[in-house]
Structure formats: structure tokens, C-alpha cells
Design a protein around this motif. Sequence first.
Motif, PDB file in Angstrom:
ATOM      1  N   ALA A 292     113.624  14.940  92.957  1.00  0.00           N
ATOM      2  CA  ALA A 292     113.372  13.965  94.020  1.00  0.00           C
ATOM      3  C   ALA A 292     114.502  14.004  95.053  1.00  0.00           C
ATOM      4  O   ALA A 292     114.258  13.925  96.272  1.00  0.00           O
ATOM      5  CB  ALA A 292     113.227  12.571  93.432  1.00  0.00           C
ATOM      6  N   GLU A 293     115.733  14.128  94.594  1.00  0.00           N
ATOM      7  CA  GLU A 293     116.888  14.207  95.502  1.00  0.00           C
ATOM      8  C   GLU A 293     116.768  15.435  96.400  1.00  0.00           C
ATOM      9  O   GLU A 293     117.007  15.364  97.608  1.00  0.00           O
ATOM     10  CB  GLU A 293     118.187  14.268  94.694  1.00  0.00           C
ATOM     11  N   GLN A 332     105.527  10.187  90.021  1.00  0.00           N
ATOM     12  CA  GLN A 332     106.724   9.348  90.068  1.00  0.00           C
ATOM     13  C   GLN A 332     107.806  10.015  90.913  1.00  0.00           C
ATOM     14  O   GLN A 332     108.542   9.331  91.637  1.00  0.00           O
ATOM     15  CB  GLN A 332     107.243   9.084  88.650  1.00  0.00           C
ATOM     16  N   LYS A 333     107.891  11.341  90.829  1.00  0.00           N
ATOM     17  CA  LYS A 333     108.879  12.060  91.631  1.00  0.00           C
ATOM     18  C   LYS A 333     108.657  11.807  93.124  1.00  0.00           C
ATOM     19  O   LYS A 333     109.612  11.547  93.866  1.00  0.00           O
ATOM     20  CB  LYS A 333     108.833  13.553  91.334  1.00  0.00           C
ATOM     21  N   ARG A 335     107.174   9.265  94.513  1.00  0.00           N
ATOM     22  CA  ARG A 335     107.534   7.872  94.822  1.00  0.00           C
ATOM     23  C   ARG A 335     109.045   7.726  94.946  1.00  0.00           C
ATOM     24  O   ARG A 335     109.548   6.992  95.808  1.00  0.00           O
ATOM     25  CB  ARG A 335     106.981   6.937  93.743  1.00  0.00           C
ATOM     26  N   ASP A 336     109.768   8.449  94.095  1.00  0.00           N
ATOM     27  CA  ASP A 336     111.234   8.417  94.174  1.00  0.00           C
ATOM     28  C   ASP A 336     111.723   9.041  95.492  1.00  0.00           C
ATOM     29  O   ASP A 336     112.698   8.569  96.083  1.00  0.00           O
ATOM     30  CB  ASP A 336     111.843   9.172  92.991  1.00  0.00           C
TER      31      ASP A 336
END
Length: 444
Positions: A292-293, A332-333, A335-336
Motif C-alpha cells: 500500500a505504501e 484492503q490494500k 483502501r489503505d
Amino acid sequence: MATSWSVRPVFRGALDAGATTVTREMEIAVVNALAELARQEQSDIVATAYGIRDLSFGPEYLIPKPFDPRLIVKLAPAVAKAAMDSGVAERPIEDMEAYEQHLQQFVYQSGTIMKPIFQLARGVEPEKKRIVFAEGEEERVLRAVQIIVDEKLAKPMLIGRPVVIEQRIARYGLRLVAGRDDTVVDTDHDERYRVFWQEYHKMMSRKGITAQMAKLEMRRRTTLIGAMLVKRGEADGMICGMVSTTHRHLHFIDQVIGKKKGCNVYAAMNALVLPGRQIFLVDTHVNVDPTAEELAEITIMAAEGVRRFGIEPKVALQSHSNFGTSNAPSAQKMRDVLAILRVRAPHLQVDGEMHGGLALDHNLRRKVMPDSTLEGDANLLVLPNIDAANISYNLLKTAAGNNVAIGSILLGAAQPVHVLPPSATVRRIVNMTALLVADVVALK
């Protein structure tokens, strides 16, 4: 008068100039333009359409082929100018160069999106834009370099064997003259070889590269040679990728040039010219499964890249999940990623995670998510992994984009370099050279 297949560009020039009649001077202008075009090198589009290679002016080729895309660019301006000189033009064209550039959009689908890039590239003297081509012996590269020289986009540097390059220039009927139009970096006998391998060895001696290996690599890896030229300031930018994979080229780019200050990741962005819209996709070629970063950083770099085209980025974070319909790790990734971007790039128009259909249809998105923070149709699609990105890119390119693409645009490198796919056409090489020049100009 010209043959029937050339009538369309003839009338185009006459109508654009508001000609009241067709004069003898206009007819002669058509003949001269056809003769000039027939003597030029074969277009790669003609070669593909007719399955003819190495076609050159002679008994078997006296006039251009009907599918030669250069007909409208050559004939229409010639007719318009002759109409003006004959005094029959009611709407004289004041800027003929701008008119010729305008006609390019009817030839190349990428013309509209590339227009601001070409304007910037043409505004700088070629000698100040030294672009090195790692695969200097390749046919597509040589054909592209001929166009680059003709359009004064850059000062090309070709890496390869001089004898082979000269033979192929002659075989393809090109007009390039070594020393005048381009510089050849001899892979066998360049006087800088010792300095290059020693510098490379010094950089990589604690990363498994011995002196003997450094000597060998500096002879056979043209991307490595090109990267050294850019690193040392002897070239302003590099185009590579015609042979092998993105990761093999990126390996040497990372060793020598490295990442831009503050960047932690490389990425590849591609642009597609689709009916009624332009779409940018990232990351199509570099990161297999970015975090995600990393995706947040890639998104910010990609948004900056989109702005280079004069387009305000509208970012959609893509997923099989649609605004929380799945809690799978990939959903979820994404969304992050959105949460990170809200903090790091608060002014960026972005939303997700969402389906591709919602990304490209503003009205549908409003029905599903009325409070979406993304206005209008998305033009920058961020995919969760390389599979999704590469498959989406290739499907769209083939099914809706007529195989016309711009890229791959390498994001994150410390100096201007781009890694094209092996399938890159002549026009894509020209387009990416113009974009590379724009990168160079932005740094100066």
C-alpha cells in the motif's frame, strides 16, 4: 493530376486554404510532393500493410503506396502553399509549420495527447537534447531516429557497431549521416571503455561485480553503456527496451543511475488513446505485488506524470471490491492506499477501491456512491498488482486502442530514462523520445 488515392489530401490542402480553383501550380506541387515522398525511406506502417520490407525508390517503387500515412502531411501543405502562391487562396495559412503539425493528428492517434510534449521538445535546440538509444542497430530505432532528426526533436546517440549501423541505414533507404545527424557509440572500440568499466567496477565491487565481469558487461550490455553516458553527463537521457525484458534493463539503470531523491520505488506507466478518452495505467511492468505504501508513492508519481501532458489527473484505485464489498487482502490494500493518499496528497482527486466500470463512468459511480470524492470519469487507473495492471493495459490496447500506446514511462529514476516494451512501434519510439526531451528540459 495525382492518382485517385492522393485526391483526398489534395482537396484537404485546397479546402483548408480556401482555394477557389485548382491551378496548374497546385497540380505541379502535388507531383513534386509525391516525388519527394517516394524518394524517402519506407514507412513502417506501409511495410506492415503490404508485407514489403526494404522498399526503396526505383523501377518497382515510383510513387508512394496508398496507405502511406505521410501523404496528407506532405501533399496538403504543398497544395495549400501553391494555392496561396497562385493567388487563389481566400483563407491563406499564416503558420505553415503549425498547420503541418495539426495534420499529424489525422495520421497518428497519439497526436492530440502528445501535442504539448512535442511543442516543448521542439522549442529546444537539438544539440542540447542528447538522447542515447541503447539498441542503436535495431531497424525500428533507426527508422525512428530518421524522424527524430527530420523533426529536430533531439541529437541522437546510437549504441552499436558502426559498420552494422551504416549497412542497415543503407538497406532501409534512410538518409542518416553519422557525425552530422547522429553520434555512434562503438561497442567494440570506444575510447571511453576503460574509464567506463573501471567506474562501473568501483560502483559495484561490493555487490558481486568483479573487474573481469565489469569489463565483460561494459562490452555487451548496451543499456549499461547508455546508463553510464547519462550518469556521466555525456548524454541527457536514454531510450532502451527494444530487446529483452523491462526488469533486465531496469537492473542496469538501478545499478548506475538509481532512484530519484526521496523515491523508494520504480514504476511503469502507460497511456492509451481510446475513443473519446485518454487512460493512464500504473504499474504495468515493474512491481509484482506492491505494498500500500509503494502504491501510494507510485500514484503520486503517476499523477505528476499525467500533468506533464496538460491533463489534470483523476485517480481511481481499482479492485474486484467496490467500496467495501470485500475484505480480501488486495481490497484492503487499495483502501489503505486511499488512506495514505488522503494524508500525503490531500488535493489529489482520488477515490476507491472501485470497479473499473465505476472508474470510467461518472454517472454510474454517482448512483453507487453519491458522496464519491472523484469528479468526472477517471483518467488514471491504479491497479493492485502487476497481473491486473498488465492484463488491463493489454486488453484495452488491443480491443479498444487500435494497439496505440504511449510508454512505458519509467517513474522514479534519478535521471531521464524510459524502458519501452519490445513491441514498441516506430511512432512510439518517436513519441517517447519527445517525452524524454521534455523530461530533460524540466530538469534544466
